[in-house]
Design an enzyme around this catalytic site. Structure first.
Site, PDB file in Angstrom:
ATOM      1  N   GLU A 177      25.798  43.660  44.711  1.00 43.23           N
ATOM      2  CA  GLU A 177      26.725  43.012  45.526  1.00 43.23           C
ATOM      3  C   GLU A 177      27.560  42.166  44.529  1.00 43.23           C
ATOM      4  OE1 GLU A 177      24.131  42.459  49.771  1.00 43.23           O
ATOM      5  OE2 GLU A 177      23.455  41.518  47.728  1.00 43.23           O
ATOM      6  N   GLY A 208      22.982  44.021  58.499  1.00 45.07           N
ATOM      7  CA  GLY A 208      22.636  45.083  59.477  1.00 45.07           C
ATOM      8  C   GLY A 208      23.606  44.634  60.774  1.00 45.07           C
ATOM      9  N   MET A 251      19.575  38.461  54.967  1.00 46.19           N
ATOM     10  CA  MET A 251      18.189  37.601  54.407  1.00 46.19           C
ATOM     11  C   MET A 251      18.400  36.284  53.583  1.00 46.19           C
ATOM     12  SD  MET A 251      15.826  41.093  53.791  1.00 46.19           S
ATOM     13  CE  MET A 251      14.529  40.337  53.566  1.00 46.19           C
ATOM     14  N   GLU A 252      19.885  36.055  53.607  1.00 44.19           N
ATOM     15  CA  GLU A 252      20.172  34.873  52.699  1.00 44.19           C
ATOM     16  C   GLU A 252      21.135  33.745  53.344  1.00 44.19           C
ATOM     17  OE1 GLU A 252      20.744  38.019  51.255  1.00 44.19           O
ATOM     18  OE2 GLU A 252      18.820  38.273  50.497  1.00 44.19           O
ATOM     19  N   ASP A 300      24.147  49.174  57.952  1.00 45.80           N
ATOM     20  CA  ASP A 300      23.331  49.621  58.812  1.00 45.80           C
ATOM     21  C   ASP A 300      23.396  49.174  60.206  1.00 45.80           C
ATOM     22  OD1 ASP A 300      21.699  47.919  56.895  1.00 45.80           O
ATOM     23  OD2 ASP A 300      20.940  47.856  58.875  1.00 45.80           O
TER      24      ASP A 300
END
Ligand code: ADE
Length: 242
Positions: free
Chosen positions: A15, A81, A177-178, A201
Site C-alpha cells: 500500500e 472489502g 482494519m485501520e 474483495d
C-alpha cells in the site's frame, strides 16, 4: 499560513511501496518499530509510514505523525472489502466518515460503535480533503468512486453473515482494519483527514479467492490516487501563496 505537511499511512508494504518510490529527498527514522519516511511527494512535504495491520498499529503511527512529525493533514490509503453491491473490485471509496464495527458499549447506553468520551460515533473526514480525494479518484478510475462511510475493525471479513451484521450496524460502504482508528486520532488532534480505499474483495465467501488476486491492483490504484491528491494539495497551497 502553516505550510502543508502531509502524513500518509498505509497498513501493508504494497500500500505504500509506490508512494515511497515517488518520495524525493527521502530520510528515514524509526519510532516504536515503525519506519517513517520524510520527503517531498509531488512537491508537498510528506511523511509516509507503513503502520502494520489493525487499529492499534494505525493509531500509534497516526499519533506519531501528529505529535512528533507535526503533520497538518492525514491520509490513509489502502484496500478494503466491499459492503455494497454497487462497489466492485478496483472501485474506489473516499471517506465521508469512519466508524468502528467492533466497538460495543451498548450495555452502558452508548450507540453501537461509539467510544465513551467521544461526542461522535463516526469521525467526519475533512470536506476539502474529501473533495481533492474525490477529484483525484475520478481521474484514476472515472465513474467508479463512491463517497461514504468506512467501517473498521480488527477482523478480515470473509463471511456473508459477518458482512451483513457490519452493514446493518454501520451502514458502511466498505470494511478494513485501520481507517477509523486513524480518523479518531486525527479527530482528537484536530487534524483534517481523509481515507481512500480501493476494493480488493467483496468481504464474503469469495474474499479468499479474490483478495490475493486483486490486492496489488487495488493497492496500486489507491496509491496513484493519493499521489494525485498530494498534487491537488500543492496546487491549492501555491494558489494561496499568490
Ligand atoms: N481489507 C481488504 N479486504 C478486507 C476485508 N474483507 N476485511 C477487512 N479488511 C480488508
Amino acid at each position: 499560513m502553516t505550510k502543508t505537511k502531509l502524513g500518509i499511512i498505509g497498513a501493508m508494504e504494497i500500500e505504500v511501496a509506490l508512494l515511497l518510490e515517488k518520495l524525493e529527498n527521502r530520510r528515514q527514522s524509526a519510532v516504536a518499530g515503525s519506519a517513517f519516511y520524510e520527503g517531498t511527494l509531488e512537491g508537498v512535504d510528506s511523511v509516509i509510514v507503513q503502520c502494520g495491520v489493525g487499529k492499534v498499529n494505525a493509531a500509534m503511527c497516526a499519533q506519531t505523525l501528529c505529535g512528533r512529525f507535526g503533520v497538518t493533514h492525514l491520509v490513509n490509503t489502502g484496500i478494503a472489502g466491499s459492503l455494497c453491491a454497487q462497489l466492485d473490485i478496483g472501485d474506489l471509496v473516499v471517506s465521508r466518515d469512519a466508524m468502528y464495527h467492533d466497538f460495543d458499549c451498548v450495555h452502558f447506553g452508548y450507540p453501537y460503535g461509539r467510544v465513551p468520551g467521544m461526542d461522535v460515533t463516526a469521525f467526519p473526514a475533512d470536506d476539502t480533503l474529501l473533495a481533492y480525494a474525490f477529484a483525484a479518484a475520478e481521474m484514476v478510475n472515472p465513474g467508479h468512486t463512491k463517497v461514504g462511510r468506512i467501517a473498521s475493525g480488527d477482523q478480515f471479513v470473509a463471511d456473508p453473515a459477518v458482512k451483513q451484521r457490519i452493514v446493518d450496524s454501520t451502514r458502511g460502504l466498505c470494511t478494513e482494519m485501520e481507517g477509523a482508528a486513524i480518523a479518531q486520532t486525527a479527530y482528537r488532534n484536530g487534524i483534517p483527514f481523509v481515507i481512500l480505499r480501493a476494493i480488493s474483495d467483496k468481504a464474503d465467501d469469495s474474499a479468499e479467492m479474490d483478495y490475493p488476486t486483486f490486492e496489488k491492483l487495488a493497492a496500486h490504484r489507491c496509491a496513484e490516487v493519493t499521489r494525485k491528491l498530494a498534487k491537488h494539495l500543492r496546487e491549492a497551497e501555491e494558489a494561496e501563496e499568490m
